[in-house]
Design a protein around this motif. Sequence first.
Motif, PDB file in Angstrom:
ATOM      1  N   ARG A   1       0.810  -1.224   0.000  1.00 40.33           N
ATOM      2  CA  ARG A   1       0.000   0.000   0.000  1.00 40.33           C
ATOM      3  C   ARG A   1       0.842   1.272   0.000  1.00 40.33           C
ATOM      4  N   ASN A   2       2.111   1.181  -0.402  1.00 47.00           N
ATOM      5  CA  ASN A   2       3.001   2.335  -0.201  1.00 47.00           C
ATOM      6  C   ASN A   2       4.061   2.414  -1.300  1.00 47.00           C
ATOM      7  N   SER A   3       3.625   2.519  -2.562  1.00 44.48           N
ATOM      8  CA  SER A   3       4.610   2.584  -3.648  1.00 44.48           C
ATOM      9  C   SER A   3       5.399   3.885  -3.642  1.00 44.48           C
ATOM     10  N   TYR A   4       4.992   4.858  -2.821  1.00 48.33           N
ATOM     11  CA  TYR A   4       5.713   6.138  -2.735  1.00 48.33           C
ATOM     12  C   TYR A   4       7.176   5.949  -2.329  1.00 48.33           C
ATOM     13  N   VAL A   5       7.481   4.898  -1.559  1.00 48.68           N
ATOM     14  CA  VAL A   5       8.853   4.716  -1.055  1.00 48.68           C
ATOM     15  C   VAL A   5       9.574   3.581  -1.767  1.00 48.68           C
ATOM     16  N   ASP A   6       9.114   3.230  -2.971  1.00 53.05           N
ATOM     17  CA  ASP A   6       9.720   2.113  -3.691  1.00 53.05           C
ATOM     18  C   ASP A   6      11.137   2.423  -4.152  1.00 53.05           C
ATOM     19  N   GLY A   7      11.470   3.694  -4.277  1.00 54.59           N
ATOM     20  CA  GLY A   7      12.856   4.058  -4.571  1.00 54.59           C
ATOM     21  C   GLY A   7      13.250   3.955  -6.031  1.00 54.59           C
ATOM     22  N   VAL A   8      12.271   4.006  -6.933  1.00 52.01           N
ATOM     23  CA  VAL A   8      12.552   4.139  -8.363  1.00 52.01           C
ATOM     24  C   VAL A   8      11.945   5.461  -8.823  1.00 52.01           C
ATOM     25  N   PHE A   9      12.426   5.983  -9.966  1.00 53.32           N
ATOM     26  CA  PHE A   9      12.058   7.357 -10.298  1.00 53.32           C
ATOM     27  C   PHE A   9      10.567   7.534 -10.551  1.00 53.32           C
ATOM     28  N   GLY A  10       9.884   6.495 -10.989  1.00 54.28           N
ATOM     29  CA  GLY A  10       8.458   6.638 -11.251  1.00 54.28           C
ATOM     30  C   GLY A  10       7.618   6.887 -10.018  1.00 54.28           C
ATOM     31  N   THR A  11       8.200   6.649  -8.830  1.00 59.17           N
ATOM     32  CA  THR A  11       7.437   6.773  -7.588  1.00 59.17           C
ATOM     33  C   THR A  11       8.052   7.729  -6.580  1.00 59.17           C
TER      34      THR A  11
ATOM     35  N   ASP B   1       0.111  11.494 -10.206  1.00 53.25           N
ATOM     36  CA  ASP B   1      -1.181  10.849  -9.994  1.00 53.25           C
ATOM     37  C   ASP B   1      -1.842  11.393  -8.724  1.00 53.25           C
ATOM     38  N   TYR B   2      -1.062  11.459  -7.653  1.00 49.75           N
ATOM     39  CA  TYR B   2      -1.608  11.879  -6.362  1.00 49.75           C
ATOM     40  C   TYR B   2      -2.082  13.331  -6.399  1.00 49.75           C
ATOM     41  N   PHE B   3      -1.258  14.207  -6.980  1.00 44.04           N
ATOM     42  CA  PHE B   3      -1.595  15.633  -7.007  1.00 44.04           C
ATOM     43  C   PHE B   3      -2.449  16.020  -8.224  1.00 44.04           C
ATOM     44  N   LYS B   4      -2.779  15.011  -9.062  1.00 43.68           N
ATOM     45  CA  LYS B   4      -3.598  15.240 -10.256  1.00 43.68           C
ATOM     46  C   LYS B   4      -2.961  16.290 -11.173  1.00 43.68           C
ATOM     47  N   ILE B   5      -1.678  16.079 -11.442  1.00 42.96           N
ATOM     48  CA  ILE B   5      -0.917  16.961 -12.330  1.00 42.96           C
ATOM     49  C   ILE B   5      -0.977  16.394 -13.742  1.00 42.96           C
ATOM     50  N   GLY B   6      -1.485  17.145 -14.686  1.00 45.00           N
ATOM     51  CA  GLY B   6      -1.607  16.673 -16.059  1.00 45.00           C
ATOM     52  C   GLY B   6      -0.313  16.800 -16.845  1.00 45.00           C
ATOM     53  N   GLY B   7      -0.258  16.104 -17.956  1.00 44.53           N
ATOM     54  CA  GLY B   7       0.855  16.235 -18.879  1.00 44.53           C
ATOM     55  C   GLY B   7       2.111  15.470 -18.509  1.00 44.53           C
ATOM     56  N   VAL B   8       2.041  14.632 -17.469  1.00 49.82           N
ATOM     57  CA  VAL B   8       3.225  13.866 -17.047  1.00 49.82           C
ATOM     58  C   VAL B   8       3.214  12.469 -17.647  1.00 49.82           C
ATOM     59  N   PHE B   9       2.047  11.804 -17.602  1.00 47.75           N
ATOM     60  CA  PHE B   9       1.943  10.471 -18.192  1.00 47.75           C
ATOM     61  C   PHE B   9       0.499  10.247 -18.609  1.00 47.75           C
TER      62      PHE B   9
ATOM     63  N   ILE C   1      10.813   6.639 -21.389  1.00 45.52           N
ATOM     64  CA  ILE C   1      11.592   7.827 -21.033  1.00 45.52           C
ATOM     65  C   ILE C   1      10.984   8.424 -19.771  1.00 45.52           C
ATOM     66  N   ALA C   2      11.852   8.794 -18.842  1.00 40.04           N
ATOM     67  CA  ALA C   2      11.382   9.318 -17.559  1.00 40.04           C
ATOM     68  C   ALA C   2      10.926  10.761 -17.729  1.00 40.04           C
ATOM     69  N   PRO C   3       9.778  11.128 -17.155  1.00 40.19           N
ATOM     70  CA  PRO C   3       9.336  12.514 -17.179  1.00 40.19           C
ATOM     71  C   PRO C   3      10.080  13.319 -16.115  1.00 40.19           C
ATOM     72  N   ASP C   4       9.750  14.600 -15.974  1.00 37.64           N
ATOM     73  CA  ASP C   4      10.433  15.415 -14.971  1.00 37.64           C
ATOM     74  C   ASP C   4       9.817  15.256 -13.587  1.00 37.64           C
ATOM     75  N   THR C   5       8.717  14.522 -13.493  1.00 39.82           N
ATOM     76  CA  THR C   5       8.000  14.349 -12.233  1.00 39.82           C
ATOM     77  C   THR C   5       7.664  12.872 -12.052  1.00 39.82           C
ATOM     78  N   PRO C   6       7.959  12.268 -10.903  1.00 41.05           N
ATOM     79  CA  PRO C   6       7.539  10.883 -10.683  1.00 41.05           C
ATOM     80  C   PRO C   6       6.042  10.710 -10.937  1.00 41.05           C
ATOM     81  N   MET C   7       5.683   9.675 -11.683  1.00 46.73           N
ATOM     82  CA  MET C   7       4.291   9.500 -12.098  1.00 46.73           C
ATOM     83  C   MET C   7       3.370   9.312 -10.899  1.00 46.73           C
ATOM     84  N   LYS C   8       3.865   8.663  -9.848  1.00 49.68           N
ATOM     85  CA  LYS C   8       3.028   8.448  -8.672  1.00 49.68           C
ATOM     86  C   LYS C   8       2.651   9.782  -8.031  1.00 49.68           C
ATOM     87  N   LEU C   9       3.585  10.725  -7.998  1.00 50.33           N
ATOM     88  CA  LEU C   9       3.278  12.046  -7.442  1.00 50.33           C
ATOM     89  C   LEU C   9       2.317  12.810  -8.353  1.00 50.33           C
TER      90      LEU C   9
END
Length: 551
Positions: A100-110, A393-401, A383-391
């Motif tokens: 329940r906690n992919s935020y601390v998975d330690g890869v750039f997507g999270t 997703d959480y903050f509902k930021i568009g244009g990342v993925f 290709i990695a975006p400039d913002t982790p996708m999990k973040l």
Amino acid sequence: MPLSLVGGGGGVGGALCAFVCVTLSLLSIVNAEDPYRFFNWNVTYGDIYPLGVKQQGILINGQFPGPDIHSVTNDNLIINVFNSLNEPFLISWSGIQQRRNSYVDGVFGTTCPIPPGKNYTYILQVKDQIGSFYYFPSLAFHKAAGGFGGIRILSRPRIPVPFPDPSGDYTVLIGDWYKSNHTHLKGILDSGRKLPFPDGILINGRGPNGYSLTVEQGKTYRLRISNVGLQNSLNFRIQNHKMKLVEVEGTHTLQTTYSSLDVHVGQSYSVLFTADQPGQDYYIVVSSRFTSKVLTTTGTLHYSNSAGPVSGPPPGGPTIQVDWSLNQARSIRTNLTASGPRPNPQGSYHYGLINTTKTIRLASSAGQVNGKQRYAINSVSFIAPDTPMKLADYFKIGGVFRVGSISDNPTGGGIYLDTSVMGADYRAFIEIVFQNDEDILQSYHLDGYSFWVVGMDGGQWTSASRTQYNLRDAVARTTVQVYPKSWSAIYIALDNVGMWNLRTEFWARQYLGQQFYLRVYTASTSLRDEYPIPKNALLCGKAAGHHTRPL
């Protein structure tokens, strides 16, 4: 409730008090009934000489490889990482499910990278897990410089283990290695070229004849063997000694005896062996598999009553034989009567009786994009975006993925670049088929989960291939190999909400795009389904300036 504080600060001790104070305020997200283990790590560069030449290594508290993490099922691990490098840094925890906690998975997507000169406190719980795993640096090409170490999760005292306590329990990290610094290797990849063949193999950070293990005659020992290398499958053997396999990435196995064991990149195995030979020294041998040039390194098994050193040539092992390895892989099965992390038997979850709701087929490919080497899954090179996708997703930021930016079946088209995210439903039970049409062995890992390896064979997978699946006692693990021109199939119960990295463990291919993220989603906001964002989460990219929760 005992507390243990492990490791020194190495120039960061002044922040230790603040670390402990902040940590104590962060513990509200974990179960207060389970023990805490505190670790304080300082990550630095340092000179290492594993293959006899000086190179730049990544040290943790001055150690290469890094310190082992010892824990017990359900322990809370509070790991404060000071980044004393001159570049961003992240550690990922291979095989730790981060329930329940992919935020601390330690890869750039999270997880946002730890900036140079800053620290971040990982708060992990090894919930309902046992077994042998490892950690490693996930950014840039840091894995080629060190920064990795073993993780062991012991069973709770009242949970029976299906073998007597060994006289010793040792982590053995094996892997291919380059004499070049990781920055040089990264530069090769960034310029669009392929890496050369590795220069050697290390055992616990040491080159040929550098590793030694002392044993007493008649006693039995446990080795936790992880392949933390960059690309090559390795065969592990001990001269004149048999090994009994007892655990694979968190699953107690049928206790089959082997004279040598293939450990594919990213995989972990636990074996028992008994020092039942005449008192002398014996070779520990690790050699590459499926390579035209065979790399070999040796260590020493030293009997405490040894009458003499190792003698003669090291024992040979398998080299390019795929069938030998495939048959060994099929022989690795779950011990259905042994307890896992809980007192109920591992076989009490009858995965083979559950209907799958979806089949995902994944195929790798290699090619050029804009004149540079790239690798892909289902034609998409990540290709990695400039913002982790999990973040985002959480903050509902568009244009990342965009969910659905990778197909769930091979397209057969040319490779293209995108931030590939595949959607999946929470609590679905799915089948994933890895199709490998290339002539190299591949190895895939999925964060956040353990899955059942139900089948593998040569050629093309078809629906008829399901007739040969093992639906009773397939091993549950986190990393699966796919043989050349072959397929492997897995079943997964998607019971862990989050954004999870599915990647090749061939690290140059991972770096150049052979990975994507599986977004396991539910509309529920219940804490029973997913934790809220950690209070201390680092925020970067388009998430900078947002707020987590008050400390």
